[in-house]
Motif scaffolding. Structure first.
Motif, PDB file in Angstrom:
ATOM      1  N   ILE A  42       0.057   3.777   7.857  1.00 22.28           N
ATOM      2  CA  ILE A  42      -0.342   4.148   6.497  1.00 22.28           C
ATOM      3  C   ILE A  42      -0.738   5.618   6.438  1.00 22.28           C
ATOM      4  CG2 ILE A  42      -2.148   3.832   4.748  1.00 22.28           C
ATOM      5  CD1 ILE A  42      -0.116   1.664   4.574  1.00 22.28           C
ATOM      6  N   VAL A  43      -1.505   6.067   7.429  1.00 23.91           N
ATOM      7  CA  VAL A  43      -1.934   7.474   7.485  1.00 23.91           C
ATOM      8  C   VAL A  43      -0.721   8.397   7.517  1.00 23.91           C
ATOM      9  CG1 VAL A  43      -3.038   9.208   8.962  1.00 23.91           C
ATOM     10  CG2 VAL A  43      -4.185   7.033   8.515  1.00 23.91           C
ATOM     11  N   LYS A  44       0.273   8.049   8.333  1.00 23.39           N
ATOM     12  CA  LYS A  44       1.478   8.873   8.459  1.00 23.39           C
ATOM     13  C   LYS A  44       2.288   8.866   7.163  1.00 23.39           C
ATOM     14  CE  LYS A  44       4.958  11.059  10.606  1.00 23.39           C
ATOM     15  NZ  LYS A  44       6.057  10.900   9.621  1.00 23.39           N
ATOM     16  N   TYR A  45       2.441   7.705   6.572  1.00 24.30           N
ATOM     17  CA  TYR A  45       3.207   7.597   5.325  1.00 24.30           C
ATOM     18  C   TYR A  45       2.558   8.441   4.233  1.00 24.30           C
ATOM     19  CZ  TYR A  45       6.013   5.353   1.680  1.00 24.30           C
ATOM     20  OH  TYR A  45       6.893   5.118   0.664  1.00 24.30           O
ATOM     21  N   ALA A  46       1.254   8.366   4.139  1.00 24.04           N
ATOM     22  CA  ALA A  46       0.532   9.160   3.139  1.00 24.04           C
ATOM     23  C   ALA A  46       0.648  10.652   3.437  1.00 24.04           C
ATOM     24  CB  ALA A  46      -0.932   8.735   3.092  1.00 24.04           C
ATOM     25  N   ALA A  47       0.499  11.021   4.704  1.00 22.60           N
ATOM     26  CA  ALA A  47       0.564  12.440   5.081  1.00 22.60           C
ATOM     27  C   ALA A  47       1.925  13.038   4.738  1.00 22.60           C
ATOM     28  CB  ALA A  47       0.275  12.601   6.570  1.00 22.60           C
ATOM     29  N   ASP A  48       2.989  12.250   4.848  1.00 24.84           N
ATOM     30  CA  ASP A  48       4.321  12.726   4.479  1.00 24.84           C
ATOM     31  C   ASP A  48       4.404  13.055   2.991  1.00 24.84           C
ATOM     32  OD1 ASP A  48       5.312  12.608   7.025  1.00 24.84           O
ATOM     33  OD2 ASP A  48       6.306  10.672   6.779  1.00 24.84           O
ATOM     34  N   ARG A  49       3.457  12.534   2.221  1.00 25.50           N
ATOM     35  CA  ARG A  49       3.389  12.802   0.781  1.00 25.50           C
ATOM     36  C   ARG A  49       2.166  13.659   0.452  1.00 25.50           C
ATOM     37  NH1 ARG A  49       6.079   9.029   2.589  1.00 25.50           N
ATOM     38  NH2 ARG A  49       7.849   8.070   1.524  1.00 25.50           N
ATOM     39  N   TYR A  50       1.630  14.307   1.479  1.00 23.47           N
ATOM     40  CA  TYR A  50       0.508  15.249   1.351  1.00 23.47           C
ATOM     41  C   TYR A  50      -0.739  14.576   0.772  1.00 23.47           C
ATOM     42  CZ  TYR A  50       4.284  18.393   2.429  1.00 23.47           C
ATOM     43  OH  TYR A  50       5.350  18.987   3.053  1.00 23.47           O
ATOM     44  N   ILE A  51      -0.921  13.322   1.178  1.00 23.37           N
ATOM     45  CA  ILE A  51      -2.099  12.547   0.794  1.00 23.37           C
ATOM     46  C   ILE A  51      -2.900  12.236   2.049  1.00 23.37           C
ATOM     47  CG2 ILE A  51      -2.906  10.327  -0.121  1.00 23.37           C
ATOM     48  CD1 ILE A  51      -0.471  10.359  -1.985  1.00 23.37           C
ATOM     49  N   THR A  52      -4.194  12.506   1.995  1.00 23.20           N
ATOM     50  CA  THR A  52      -5.102  12.205   3.105  1.00 23.20           C
ATOM     51  C   THR A  52      -5.753  10.851   2.860  1.00 23.20           C
ATOM     52  OG1 THR A  52      -5.577  14.553   3.473  1.00 23.20           O
ATOM     53  CG2 THR A  52      -7.167  12.961   4.343  1.00 23.20           C
ATOM     54  N   VAL A  53      -5.758   9.997   3.872  1.00 23.05           N
ATOM     55  CA  VAL A  53      -6.411   8.689   3.766  1.00 23.05           C
ATOM     56  C   VAL A  53      -7.856   8.827   4.236  1.00 23.05           C
ATOM     57  CG1 VAL A  53      -6.376   6.264   4.445  1.00 23.05           C
ATOM     58  CG2 VAL A  53      -4.211   7.525   4.190  1.00 23.05           C
ATOM     59  N   GLU A  69      -1.425  -3.248 -10.731  1.00 18.24           N
ATOM     60  CA  GLU A  69      -0.711  -2.223 -11.494  1.00 18.24           C
ATOM     61  C   GLU A  69      -1.112  -2.247 -12.963  1.00 18.24           C
ATOM     62  OE1 GLU A  69       3.360  -3.098 -10.498  1.00 18.24           O
ATOM     63  OE2 GLU A  69       2.842  -2.997  -8.360  1.00 18.24           O
ATOM     64  N   TRP A  70      -1.387  -3.406 -13.489  1.00 15.77           N
ATOM     65  CA  TRP A  70      -1.845  -3.528 -14.872  1.00 15.77           C
ATOM     66  C   TRP A  70      -3.155  -2.756 -15.067  1.00 15.77           C
ATOM     67  CZ3 TRP A  70      -6.255  -5.696 -17.072  1.00 15.77           C
ATOM     68  CH2 TRP A  70      -6.210  -5.909 -18.454  1.00 15.77           C
ATOM     69  N   GLU A  71      -4.028  -2.826 -14.070  1.00 19.45           N
ATOM     70  CA  GLU A  71      -5.289  -2.095 -14.172  1.00 19.45           C
ATOM     71  C   GLU A  71      -5.100  -0.597 -13.921  1.00 19.45           C
ATOM     72  OE1 GLU A  71      -8.225  -4.011 -11.679  1.00 19.45           O
ATOM     73  OE2 GLU A  71      -8.637  -5.450 -13.280  1.00 19.45           O
ATOM     74  N   LEU A  72      -4.121  -0.268 -13.105  1.00 18.20           N
ATOM     75  CA  LEU A  72      -3.928   1.124 -12.688  1.00 18.20           C
ATOM     76  C   LEU A  72      -3.208   1.961 -13.737  1.00 18.20           C
ATOM     77  CD1 LEU A  72      -4.328   2.924 -10.116  1.00 18.20           C
ATOM     78  CD2 LEU A  72      -2.016   2.251  -9.446  1.00 18.20           C
ATOM     79  N   LEU A  73      -2.195   1.380 -14.378  1.00 19.46           N
ATOM     80  CA  LEU A  73      -1.267   2.149 -15.209  1.00 19.46           C
ATOM     81  C   LEU A  73      -1.343   1.743 -16.676  1.00 19.46           C
ATOM     82  CD1 LEU A  73       1.776   1.783 -12.785  1.00 19.46           C
ATOM     83  CD2 LEU A  73       0.215   3.737 -12.962  1.00 19.46           C
ATOM     84  N   LEU A 123       0.830  -1.198   0.000  1.00 17.41           N
ATOM     85  CA  LEU A 123       0.000   0.000   0.000  1.00 17.41           C
ATOM     86  C   LEU A 123       0.874   1.261   0.000  1.00 17.41           C
ATOM     87  CD1 LEU A 123      -2.935  -0.901   2.411  1.00 17.41           C
ATOM     88  CD2 LEU A 123      -2.953  -0.848  -0.078  1.00 17.41           C
ATOM     89  N   LYS A 124       2.002   1.204   0.693  1.00 11.58           N
ATOM     90  CA  LYS A 124       2.933   2.342   0.665  1.00 11.58           C
ATOM     91  C   LYS A 124       3.461   2.559  -0.760  1.00 11.58           C
ATOM     92  CE  LYS A 124       4.524   2.084   5.473  1.00 11.58           C
ATOM     93  NZ  LYS A 124       5.676   1.798   6.360  1.00 11.58           N
ATOM     94  N   LYS A 125       3.723   1.481  -1.452  1.00 15.19           N
ATOM     95  CA  LYS A 125       4.178   1.595  -2.841  1.00 15.19           C
ATOM     96  C   LYS A 125       3.110   2.274  -3.700  1.00 15.19           C
ATOM     97  CE  LYS A 125       5.912  -1.241  -6.684  1.00 15.19           C
ATOM     98  NZ  LYS A 125       6.259  -2.623  -7.111  1.00 15.19           N
ATOM     99  N   LEU A 126       1.847   1.897  -3.497  1.00 14.46           N
ATOM    100  CA  LEU A 126       0.760   2.528  -4.243  1.00 14.46           C
ATOM    101  C   LEU A 126       0.631   4.007  -3.891  1.00 14.46           C
ATOM    102  CD1 LEU A 126      -2.055  -0.185  -4.207  1.00 14.46           C
ATOM    103  CD2 LEU A 126      -0.497   0.402  -6.078  1.00 14.46           C
ATOM    104  N   ILE A 127       0.825   4.336  -2.622  1.00 12.25           N
ATOM    105  CA  ILE A 127       0.764   5.740  -2.198  1.00 12.25           C
ATOM    106  C   ILE A 127       1.845   6.548  -2.914  1.00 12.25           C
ATOM    107  CG2 ILE A 127       1.172   7.277  -0.222  1.00 12.25           C
ATOM    108  CD1 ILE A 127      -0.328   5.107   1.475  1.00 12.25           C
ATOM    109  N   ASP A 128       3.033   5.971  -3.082  1.00 13.47           N
ATOM    110  CA  ASP A 128       4.083   6.646  -3.842  1.00 13.47           C
ATOM    111  C   ASP A 128       3.653   6.863  -5.298  1.00 13.47           C
ATOM    112  OD1 ASP A 128       5.928   6.965  -1.767  1.00 13.47           O
ATOM    113  OD2 ASP A 128       6.808   4.982  -2.093  1.00 13.47           O
ATOM    114  N   VAL A 129       2.978   5.885  -5.858  1.00 15.33           N
ATOM    115  CA  VAL A 129       2.469   6.027  -7.230  1.00 15.33           C
ATOM    116  C   VAL A 129       1.435   7.148  -7.292  1.00 15.33           C
ATOM    117  CG1 VAL A 129       1.149   4.882  -9.060  1.00 15.33           C
ATOM    118  CG2 VAL A 129       2.942   3.630  -7.848  1.00 15.33           C
ATOM    119  N   PHE A 130       0.557   7.210  -6.292  1.00 14.36           N
ATOM    120  CA  PHE A 130      -0.444   8.284  -6.257  1.00 14.36           C
ATOM    121  C   PHE A 130       0.230   9.654  -6.176  1.00 14.36           C
ATOM    122  CE2 PHE A 130      -3.516   5.134  -4.020  1.00 14.36           C
ATOM    123  CZ  PHE A 130      -3.778   4.519  -5.232  1.00 14.36           C
ATOM    124  N   ALA A 131       1.258   9.758  -5.334  1.00 14.36           N
ATOM    125  CA  ALA A 131       1.961  11.035  -5.193  1.00 14.36           C
ATOM    126  C   ALA A 131       2.585  11.464  -6.518  1.00 14.36           C
ATOM    127  CB  ALA A 131       3.032  10.927  -4.109  1.00 14.36           C
TER     128      ALA A 131
END
Length: 543
Positions: free
Chosen positions: A247-258, A483-487, A176-184
Motif C-alpha cells: 500500500i505504501v509503495k502504491y501510494a508513493a507512486d501517486r505521490y501520496i504519503t501513508v 463511496e457514497w459518503e466520500l463523493l 484501498l488502492k482504488k481509494l488511493i487512486d480517488v485521492f490522487a
C-alpha cells in the motif's frame, strides 16, 4: 464540372466529419488552479498520432507519462504512446528550474502541444492530473482538443489528507488502492490510515502475534437500529506487513504519503483482549462489538505497557517511511487510572501534582504520550495526535489534528502547534447526524469552511498546515457506502485544501463538480445522487 462538384462535396463532408470528431475540453477543473489564462489561439488536438514525451532515463517521468496515456484512453478511447524522443507536436513533461515550490507546476498549451513543467516530479504529476481532468469525456472519436492556455498552479496547503478507519470494518488491499487512486484524482497527498480500534486490530505486529490472531476478530456487531440487538456476523481481517508495504509503495507512486495511526492509550480493547496484562484490571477483555468510548484503556503505570507501545511504534516505523506517525490520544477515560495502583504509583513517582486546568491523570497521559514521542523523534519522525492531547501540556512539536470542533484547531494554532483542521462539523463525511444533510447544504458545509479562521492572527494562521477529511466506519462496511459518503464531497474538500481562498466560489464550483461526477461514473464509483440532482436543478434555475 461534375467531378469538381463531387470533390467539393467530399471536402465539405470531410470538414463536417472532422467537426464531429473534435471534442473540446475545459480548464475549469477541480480543484481550480490558482491561475488559468486562456488564449485565443488554436487548441491542441490529441489524436492517435500524439505522443507523450518523457526524459530518457527518468523512470518517474516514464511512469507518470504512462498514467496520462492510460487515462486518455480511458476517457476518450484514443490510444497515445509514450516516448523519450522529442517531436514537433506532442505532450511534453519537463523538469526545470522555475517555481521552487515542490508541488508547483505550469502548463503551456498551444496548437503545437502541451508542456507540463515543474521543478519536481510531484509538480509534474499534478500538472498531469490537471490535463486528465480537463479532457472531455467521450468515446469513439478520432481526436479531442484542449483549449490554448497558460496555467500556473501550486497548492495553498502543503498538507492535504483524507483518513480512512479500517478498525471498525476491514477493507481489502485492492479496494484501498482504488481509494488511493480517488485521492490522487483530488490532489490529496496524505492517506491517514487508522489501523487500530476497540473493534479490531488490523496490522500484523510480529513481536505481538496475538494482536492479529485475537484482536483482528470480533464475534458480531451492534445494529444501528437498537442498542441491544446484534447482527451475529463475525468480522475479521488484517494486513500483513508486506501488504502494508505494498500500500505504501502504491501510494508513493501517486505521490501520496501513508500516515499510520495506532490509537493509544484509549481505543485499545482489541489489544487488551489479545494481551490482558496491558490493562489496569488484567481483564478479561473482549474485542468490542459496540461502538463508543470504553473505560478500559492501556495501563499507563505499567512499564511493560509502555514497552509494548514502543515496540509497536518501532515496527510501525519500519513499515511506514512517513515523516508523520499518528498515535491518536483521543477519548481516553481516566476512571481506571484513578483507582489503579500502578497508575497512582507512577503519578507519585513522577511528582505530578493536580493543576487548575489539568488533572493528575491527564498529565499522566501527557507523560505517556511524551515517552512515545521520544521514541518517534529518535527515529527522525514527528508525532501526530487528536486534539485531546491538548488536555495536558504536550510538546509544541506535536502536530495536532483538531477534530472536536473548529475551536479546537484555533486553540491548537494559538498554542503554537502545527495544526491540521479536521472538524467533525465540516470535514467528517461519516457522521450519522451530519449525513442527514442533503443536496447543496451537504456540499456547502464542506466548501464554505476556511481552515485559516479569521479569529487567528496572521502569525497564528501560519500554524495551520492543512486540512483533512475523515470517514469512520462504524456503519460503513462496504464500498458502496464508503463511496457514497466520500463523493462528491471530496471534490469540495480538495478545493478547500488546494485553491486560494479568494479563488473559491461555490456557484463557480458547481458545474466543475458535475464534470467530476462524470468521471466518477466513468470509473464505476458511487456518489450521492441527491447532490447532483440538487445542483443540476439549481443551475437550471439560475439560467
Amino acid at each position: 464540372m461534375i467531378r469538381r462538384i463531387i470533390l467539393t462535396m467530399a471536402f465539405l463532408a470531410s470538414l463536417s466529419l472532422s467537426a464531429k470528431d473534435v471534442n473540446m475540453g475545459s480548464w475549469q477543473i477541480v480543484p481550480l488552479p490558482q491561475q488559468v489564462k486562456e488564449m485565443s489561439s488554436a487548441p491542441f488536438r490529441i489524436t492517435a498520432k500524439t505522443t507523450i514525451y518523457y526524459a530518457a532515463g527518468d523512470e518517474k517521468q516514464k511512469k507518470d507519462a504512462g498514467f496520462l496515456a492510460s487515462h486518455i484512453k480511458e476517457v476518450t478511447g484514443i490510444e497515445v504512446k509514450t516516448t523519450n524522443r522529442q517531436e514537433k507536436k506532442q505532450i511534453r513533461l519537463a523538469l526545470n528550474t522555475g517555481d521552487t515550490r515542490s508541488e508547483a507546476y505550469s502548463l503551456v498549451v498551444n496548437k503545437n502541444g502541451i508542456t507540463i513543467s515543474a521543478t519536481s516530479h510531484v509538480g509534474i504529476f499534478y500538472g498531469i492530473q490537471s490535463v486528465m481532468k480537463a479532457l472531455p469525456i467521450t468515446k469513439n472519436v478520432k481526436s479531442v482538443s484542449l483549449p490554448a492556455a497558460e496555467v500556473t498552479d501550486a497548492p495553498r496547503f502543503a498538507y492535504r489528507a483524507f483518513m480512512i478507519d479500517v478498525g471498525r470494518h476491514y477493507f481489502s488491499v485492492p479496494y484501498l488502492k482504488k481509494l488511493i487512486d480517488v485521492f490522487a484524482m483530488h490532489n490529496i497527498n496524505y492517506f491517514h490510515w487508522h489501523l487500530t480500534e476497540d473493534q479490531g486490530w488490523r496490522l500484523e505486529i510480529k513481536k505481538y502475534p496475538m494482536l492479529t490472531q485475537i484482536g483482528s476478530k470480533r464475534k458480531e456487531t451492534i445494529l444501528p437500529t437498537n442498542k441491544n440487538e446484534f447482527d451475529g456476523v463475525p468480522v475479521s481481517g488484517y494486513y500483513t506487513q508486506e501488504e502494508a508495504r505494498e500500500i505504501v509503495k502504491y501510494a508513493a507512486d501517486r505521490y501520496i504519503t501513508v500516515i499510520p495511526e495506532v490509537d493509544m492509550p484509549g481505543h485499545m480493547l482489541a489489544a487488551l483482549a489479545s494481551y490482558p496484562e496491558l490493562g489496569c484490571t488484567g481483564g478479561p477483555y473482549e474485542v468490542a462489538t459496540r461502538f463508543g468510548v470504553f473505560e478500559d484503556v492501556l495501563c499507563a503505570g505499567k512499564a511493560q505497557t509502555l514497552q509494548f507501545a514502543k515496540d509497536v511504534m518501532d515496527e510501525i516505523m519500519d513499515i511506514f517511511p512517513s515523516e508523520y506517525i499518528h498515535i491518536g490520544g483521543d477519548e481516553c477515560p481516566k476512571n481506571r487510572w484513578k483507582v489503579c495502583e500502578n497508575c497512582q504509583k507512577k503519578i507519585a513517582e513522577l511528582g505530578i501534582q493536580e493543576l487548575p486546568k489539568h488533572s493528575k491523570e491527564e498529565q499522566l497521559q501527557t507523560w505517556f504520550m511524551g515517552e512515545i514521542e521520544k521514541q518517534i523523534r529518535n527515529r527522525g519522525r514527528k508525532m501526530m495526535g487528536w486534539d485531546e492531547i491538548l488536555e495536558g501540556t504536550p510538546s509544541k512539536d506535536i502536530i495536532v489534528c483538531g477534530w472536536t470542533s473548529v475551536n479546537a484547531s484555533i486553540r491548537s494554532a494559538r498554542e503554537g502547534h502545527p495544526t491540521i483542521v479536521a472538524p467533525i462539523s465540516n470535514f467528517y463525511f461519516s457522521n450519522p447526524r451530519i449525513n442527514k444533510i442533503e443536496g447543496i447544504p451537504s456540499i456547502q458545509r464542506v466548501y464554505d469552511l476556511d481552515p485559516c479562521s479569521d479569529k487567528l492572527t496572521p502569525a497564528e494562521q501560519q500554524n495551520i498546515i492543512g486540512a483533512e477529511g475523515c470517514i469512520w466506519t462504524e456503519w460503513v462496511k462496504d464500498a458502496e457506502k464508503m463511496e457514497w459518503e466520500l463523493l462528491p464531497r471530496l471534490a469540495a474538500l480538495s478545493e478547500v485544501q488546494w485553491t486560494a481562498k479568494d479563488k473559491r466560489n461555490l456557484e463557480n464550483f458547481f458545474p466543475r463538480m458535475l464534470h467530476m461526477q462524470d468521471l466518477y461514473r466513468l470509473y464505476g464509483l458511487n456518489y450521492k445522487a441527491d447532490i447532483e440532482d440538487a445542483v443540476k436543478k439549481h443551475l437550471e434555475e439560475k439560467k
